[in-house]
Design an enzyme around this catalytic site. Structure first.
Site, PDB file in Angstrom:
ATOM      1  N   HIS A   1       0.819  -1.201   0.000  1.00  0.00           N
ATOM      2  CA  HIS A   1       0.000   0.000   0.000  1.00  0.00           C
ATOM      3  C   HIS A   1       0.858   1.258   0.000  1.00  0.00           C
ATOM      4  O   HIS A   1       0.527   2.266  -0.613  1.00  0.00           O
ATOM      5  CB  HIS A   1      -0.903  -0.022   1.236  1.00  0.00           C
ATOM      6  CG  HIS A   1      -1.986   0.993   1.187  1.00  0.00           C
ATOM      7  ND1 HIS A   1      -3.252   0.704   0.756  1.00  0.00           N
ATOM      8  CD2 HIS A   1      -1.984   2.309   1.487  1.00  0.00           C
ATOM      9  CE1 HIS A   1      -3.983   1.787   0.801  1.00  0.00           C
ATOM     10  NE2 HIS A   1      -3.248   2.780   1.249  1.00  0.00           N
TER      11      HIS A   1
ATOM     12  N   HIS B   1     -10.909   1.784  -1.787  1.00  0.00           N
ATOM     13  CA  HIS B   1     -11.145   1.253  -0.443  1.00  0.00           C
ATOM     14  C   HIS B   1     -11.933  -0.040  -0.612  1.00  0.00           C
ATOM     15  O   HIS B   1     -13.069  -0.165  -0.177  1.00  0.00           O
ATOM     16  CB  HIS B   1     -11.895   2.272   0.419  1.00  0.00           C
ATOM     17  CG  HIS B   1     -11.330   2.399   1.795  1.00  0.00           C
ATOM     18  ND1 HIS B   1     -12.088   2.601   2.908  1.00  0.00           N
ATOM     19  CD2 HIS B   1     -10.057   2.345   2.235  1.00  0.00           C
ATOM     20  CE1 HIS B   1     -11.307   2.672   3.973  1.00  0.00           C
ATOM     21  NE2 HIS B   1     -10.071   2.517   3.589  1.00  0.00           N
TER      22      HIS B   1
END
Lengths: 263, 960
Positions: B228, B295
């Protein structure tokens, strides 16, 4: 001509304060946006202003119910200042969340001209019949000719954007009183001026009520957002129109003109 | 201390909207024995007040005097014959409860103090219900067990608040002597997601420094080195088998997406791929920045909370860019499985796509609307393969003064955490994808997902902008993935930092020093403040009740020193932290698929096909979603998402006017088509870029000022062929950006969007590349929209139609894929965009619509019903390639770089001059009746339909 001073209330979650400031400035007012904490600290500051606006947004996240927490703050800290403000002949505007707060603080409809204690409140604003937030444009007809913000007879087109905009009365006689005593400032109508069901009346409000005024006609609360239609290019299909319009300006201009003439 | 319990019901005669909604959902599940559902709000308050005050509180604060009534205590089942089931849904202890926070503050306004407030929802379900039905209703409708507990009946008590304090327990993890297997086991058991080469690098480092790492050091490395945060996969070197040919990249991202930007070297790019969002010039005084994030995993588990914190998180990217931008618009693009999938077809452990969709939309709605940021643009894409991995792309556009675009941290600056308090939320965000969140944790806390509190973020934004304008801080960044560890680690990379973790304000007691450091609690930003500005900045935050706390300072030693109550718990070299991650080389494979075109079927009437495409989920109107978003707050909207005579037509792009007294505007759009990727991800990416730019042009924004964002969402990239398709798409990003002279300014990737079911079956999402575009509009009064304006006006198609039905919606409704995927002519496409823009800028074009999903026929239908006017068209004048002979290809083909434009007859000559030597042709005219007629080249009608019928087909599928 004397300067017209407007004060816009800010609080956690209020989010239409900047565009409301711009709309008031276009109408000729000098505007200050002030956080509610500062107002609570120094309520005397209201003396410097002639127009008070509680703008739209989600004060305190609409927690408990839209406008409830802000209303509670007003009741416990600002009731006297606002009462004095209205009694001094000044003008108050509540837009969307501001309208919800004014109703829940007992300022509107203000039958007796006083701040109604909450348990005696006879009118409220609750969840849309659709059960969800809606952003759409609506036509409005004025329901009274004694509200200083309104140009009687003029039909206007404005956007609504709310999840709790349904105006309801405790019983039939309260609704009758609203009608008979000229408290209904605006009704939702169609293009031709007829009341109707969804989506003409976007939230299921009793008697298609979109806005209320108090006994003096100097306090207005409405669900639609006049500050969102002060430029032609804000019209949802302005690219189709062969004329210029900006209906929302009327509300702010009338307020400023009233102050210039009367205060 | 007494515990007061309040129940608030609707008064008889006033609609119970929540109860009715649950009733509807129960019926939709096929449970028919329920007669009615009554809902109530429950508020539990621990405080010292008496019954008089409790009554006052209920009457004045908790209950609406007109529509509601209250009960103090626990009410039983209502009298009557029907069996009643009582179900209560409580937030798990530790989950943010914004309503409780507001009630606490409101009671303080009434002059009283409370110890604790909690809220819950209660449902009284009337009718016979079996235990298994109660279980289904609780799990599928009422509660989400990630964040909520369900209590049935009268006796059970809700979970109590958590108050046990934390005792320091400093842990060192011996790793210097471990073998490979043991290293991997450490990574697994601590949920670090560090692979063996990374564990080796860490082991080596600690051997060199001659000690063992503490747990917080390992956690910090794991966060900082996570996919990430550093994009290991996209930055790796690649050895690719490309149809048998070897292709090599030293650093994939650097040589594709970044390279195009670098080579284009646009002077209007202010900061690209450096900060939290890409920054470009807006006007002399302002810059705009844009970021799109995903998300996905959180939204799969808790659609509402996942999506809300997705939009809440991406807003903090512009807020944390430079010295902070003001968010002015949101964009949202979602990918779901079709909402009509039967329950029994769902893989185990997966929420139904309709529930996911409703939850995601509500989450974005509630957070975006509360923040007062208009959600102006978006898309929803449906494909069965998103069933277990929905994609939620949230974007935010911000504006800031030109002189606030850069930040600089200096030794001696104080580290201040602003905004929300820290809790155990989102610890190990990365574990979402691993299934580890179903572990029976000892604690009663939800580690997985978190409900955000938009008002906390709004208060923070209001005050941060004041502090920025007063010049009171030197740098700012958001606390996103990795929490404080990432934010402070990054800000202090060049200087060093020391942090006293116990100073961080907490939501509740009991957090360990490591939990404080890596918590991903929402609504927090970190700023660097000069000591001399501390008093002034503290005053700004305090004036509006915003939490702001100094937790440490930036140093000059290039070390990250962490302390808890004076004890050092970790110390890392910044250099090792940021540059120690091993570089990877990966193998990739791309072999062109052997696909064929289906046998053509000659048809004399295509009306049914058009109706079917209009009613397919991807093309159908998204009005139900759009209207739940406030798209006009901030008063800047110029081209709204819904346009046309009845405000119902699908706008190509959104335009907003962010500075009230300037007519300059910003346009934002998106392009995405995963179906093309099933044939060739290269052309999928090219089509995405072409589509995003077409949409920009359609509203009259400048094609020469387009900046792009990339969001790669792929399956398991450890598989060579999956990674190969990503490489292929990245190559197209370079080519497309260069062709259009449109630089990428920011991007993000989300890999591992695959799902392994309990039957061992694996579902990979289709390769999905979202291209977002932003551009400027010199004068918003020149903008146009897609709805036809007046009968008698002429309609033209601009751009060449080729025999390209591959991956089209026409094939999709016939369950085919095809082979001829739409390509882009890199020489012609940018010219078309530039000249069409010139024509729009000269005022020659009344309406313009992008020709994309569903091709010409869908574009004409949308233009007609949006304008409330008929269209009569024919295929004679359509510029086409020599091999494009079939009517279906002309009507429904999705060739790129095509636009439909409406021209007033007396403007035709000027328009033709402007478009000279580019492919365009007259296809019809606007009529005063209410029909869409499209004839073939010989004048025979292929499509003949009433607009009402078309519009209904288009509006119906997603009007929930």
């Amino acid at each position: 001509m004397a300067q017209v001073n407007a004060i816009i209330l800010r609080a956690a979650g209020i989010n239409c304060d900047l565009e409301t400031q711009y709309a008031l400035e276009l109408a000729g007012a000098a505007v200050k946006r002030v956080h509610i904490n500062q107002m609570v600290d120094r309520p005397a500051m209201f003396g410097e202003y002639q127009i008070l606006v509680i703008p739209g947004g989600f004060s305190y996240g609409d927690d408990v119910a839209a406008g409830r927490i802000l209303a509670n703050q007003i009741i416990h800290h600002l009731a006297g200042a606002i009462r004095k403000f209205i009694d001094a002949g000044k003008v108050v505007l509540g837009i969307c969340n501001g309208f919800q707060a004014l109703v829940k603080a007992g300022v509107l409809p203000g039958f007796d001209g006083g701040l109604e204690p909450v348990p005696q409140q006879q009118v409220t604003i609750t969840y849309n019949d659709s059960g969800k937030f809606e952003d759409r444009w609506v036509y409005l007809d004025s329901g009274t000719d004694r509200c200083i913000f309104i140009t009687p007879g003029r039909r206007i087109y404005l956007p609504i954007a709310h999840g709790e905009g349904k105006v309801v009365c405790k019983n039939e006689s309260v609704l009758e009183k609203l009608k008979n005593e000229g408290h209904i400032a605006f009704r939702y109508v169609d293009k031709n001026g007829n009341c109707g069901g969804f989506p003409v009346n976007p939230n299921g409000s009793q008697d298609s009520i979109a806005g209320l005024t108090d006994k003096t006609g100097r306090v207005l609360g409405l669900m639609p957002h006049p500050e969102r239609f002060i430029r032609h290019t804000q019209h949802p299909h302005w690219t189709r129109l062969n004329y210029e319009c900006s209906d929302g300006r009327m509300i702010f201009e009338n307020a400023v003109k009233y102050v210039q003439k009367n205060l | 201390m007494k515990t007061w319990r309040f129940e608030v019901f609707n008064r008889r005669g006033f609609a119970d909207v929540a109860g009715a909604g649950v009733m509807e959902d129960i019926n939709a599940l096929g449970i028919c024995t329920v007669q009615a559902v009554q809902s109530a709000k429950v508020i539990i308050i621990q405080a010292d007040f008496d019954r008089d005050f409790a009554n006052r509180l209920a009457a004045e604060l908790l209950t609406d005097p007109v529509t509601e009534e209250y009960y103090i205590g626990r009410s039983g089942a209502p009298a009557g014959l029907a069996k009643a089931t009582l179900i209560e849904v409580h937030l798990k202890s530790g989950v943010t409860d914004p309503v409780a926070e507001s009630i606490t503050a409101a009671i303080a306004d009434m002059g009283r103090k409370v110890e604790n407030v909690r809220t819950a929802r209660k449902y009284v379900i009337l009718g016979e219900l079996s235990n298994s039905h109660i279980d289904i209703i609780s799990k599928k409708i009422l509660a989400n067990d990630c964040i909520e507990d369900v209590i049935t009946g009268l006796d059970a008590e809700p979970p109590g608040p958590h108050v046990k304090p934390y005792q320091l327990n400093l842990r060192y993890i011996p790793i210097r002597e471990l073998n490979d297997e043991q290293l991997v086991e450490i990574s697994r058991s601590m949920d670090l997601f560090l692979n063996l080469p990374e564990m080796h690098a860490i082991q080596q480092h600690y051997r060199t420094v001659g000690r063992e790492p503490s747990d917080i050091e390992l956690e910090t490395l794991a966060q900082t080195w996570s996919e990430h945060c550093v994009h290991k996969t996209l930055k790796s070197s690649v050895d690719m088998d490309f149809d048998g040919r070897s292709v090599k990249f030293d650093n994939l991202l650097k040589q594709t997406v970044f390279a195009a930007t670098k080579e284009l070297a646009k002077p209007w790019c202010i900061s690209v791929f450096e900060d939290n969002a890409g920054v470009i010039e807006f006007d002399d005084k302002h810059a705009i920045c844009f970021k799109v994030e995903t998300h996905n995993h959180p939204s799969a588990l808790d659609p509402y909370g996942g999506a809300a914190t997705g939009i809440g998180g991406v807003m903090r990217d512009p807020m944390g860019t430079g010295l902070g931008a003001k968010p002015i618009a949101n964009t949202d693009v979602f990918c779901f499985a079709e909402p009509d999938i039967p329950m029994q077809d769902l893989p185990k452990g997966v929420l139904h796509p309709k529930r996911i969709m409703k939850g995601v939309v509500s989450g974005v709605r509630d957070y975006g609307n509360r923040m007062g940021i208009p959600t102006v643009n978006g898309a929803i894409y449906f494909d069965r393969r998103y069933i277990a991995n929905p994609l939620v792309f949230c974007g935010n556009l911000g504006i800031m003064p030109r002189d606030k675009c850069f930040k600089k941290v200096s030794p001696g600056d104080l580290i201040m955490v602003v905004g929300g308090r820290t809790g155990r939320d989102g610890i190990h965000g990365a574990t979402f994808s691993s299934g580890a969140m179903t572990h029976e944790h000892e604690t009663i806390f939800s580690h997985a997902v978190q409900i955000g509190n938009a008002i906390t973020e709004k208060k923070m934004l209001d005050t941060i902008l004041q502090a920025r304008d007063a010049g009171l801080y030197q740098a700012i960044t958001d606390c996103g993935a990795g929490g404080l560890s990432s934010a402070i680690g990054e800000m202090g990379a060049e200087t060093g930092a020391e942090v006293d973790l116990e100073k961080t304000p907490l939501k509740y007691a009991g957090l360990s020093y490591t939990e404080i450091w890596i918590s991903e609690a929402q609504e927090r930003m970190v700023i660097a403040v000069k000591p001399e500005n501390l008093a002034a900045i503290t005053k700004i935050f305090a004036a509006e009740d915003v939490q702001a706390t100094v937790v440490g300072r930036f140093t000059g030693d290039k070390k990250l020193t962490l302390r808890y109550k004076g004890t050092q718990v970790g110390c890392l070299d910044m250099d090792f932290l940021h540059d120690g991650v091993p570089r990877y080389s990966r193998r990739a494979k791309w072999h062109r698929l052997k696909l064929t075109e289906p046998q053509p079927v000659e048809k004399s009437d295509c009306t049914e096909d058009l109706i079917k495409i209009l009613g397919s989920y991807n093309v159908a109107s998204k009005e139900w979603v759009i209207r739940q978003y406030d798209h006009e707050v901030q008063g800047g909207s110029v081209v709204k998402p819904l346009v046309g005579a009845a405000n119902e037509g699908p706008s190509d792009a959104a335009v907003i006017q962010p500075i009230y007294d300037s007519n300059r505007g910003v346009a934002i759009s998106a392009g995405m088509n995963p179906l093309y990727g099933d044939i060739d991800p290269y052309w999928m990416a090219m089509a995405g870029i072409d589509e995003a730019i077409r949409n920009i042009v359609c509203v009259g924004a400048r094609p020469d000022r387009v900046a792009l964002l990339d969001n790669f969402c792929w399956g398991d990239c450890k598989k060579e062929h999956i990674f190969g398709s990503l490489v292929r798409a990245a190559q197209a990003c370079y080519d497309g950006a260069k062709a259009y002279s449109a630089p990428f300014i920011s991007g993000k990737d989300s890999l591992n969007n695959n799902f392994i079911g309990d039957d061992g079956n694996e579902i990979e999402i289709p390769a999905t590349l979202l291209i977002s575009a932003v551009s400027v509009v010199d004068d918003v009064r020149k903008c146009i929209t897609m709805d036809v304006k007046a009968a008698g006006n002429l309609l033209f198609i601009v751009g060449l139609t080729r025999n390209e039905l591959g991956g089209s919606h026409y094939y999709k409704i016939h369950n085919q894929l095809g082979a001829n995927v739409p390509q882009v002519d890199p020489a012609v496409a940018p010219q078309i965009a530039a000249r069409l823009y010139a024509a729009i800028d000269k005022g020659l074009v009344r309406s313009c619509h992008d020709c994309s999903e569903g091709g010409l026929a869908v574009a004409l239908a949308e233009m007609a019903f949006a304008g409330g006017l008929g269209i009569e068209a024919d295929l004679r004048g359509m510029p086409r390639s020599a091999d494009c002979l079939r009517n279906e290809a002309l009507l429904f083909g999705e060739s790129n770089s095509r636009y439909i434009v409406e021209i007033e007859p007396d403007k035709f000559n000027d328009f033709a001059k402007t478009m000279l030597n580019l492919p365009f042709g007259r296809i019809g005219r606007v009529t005063g009746d209410s029909k869409l007629i499209i004839k073939d080249a010989l004048g025979k009608p292929l499509i003949d339909a009433q607009l009402d019928e078309l519009k209904k087909a288009w509006q119906k599928p997603l009007a929930f």
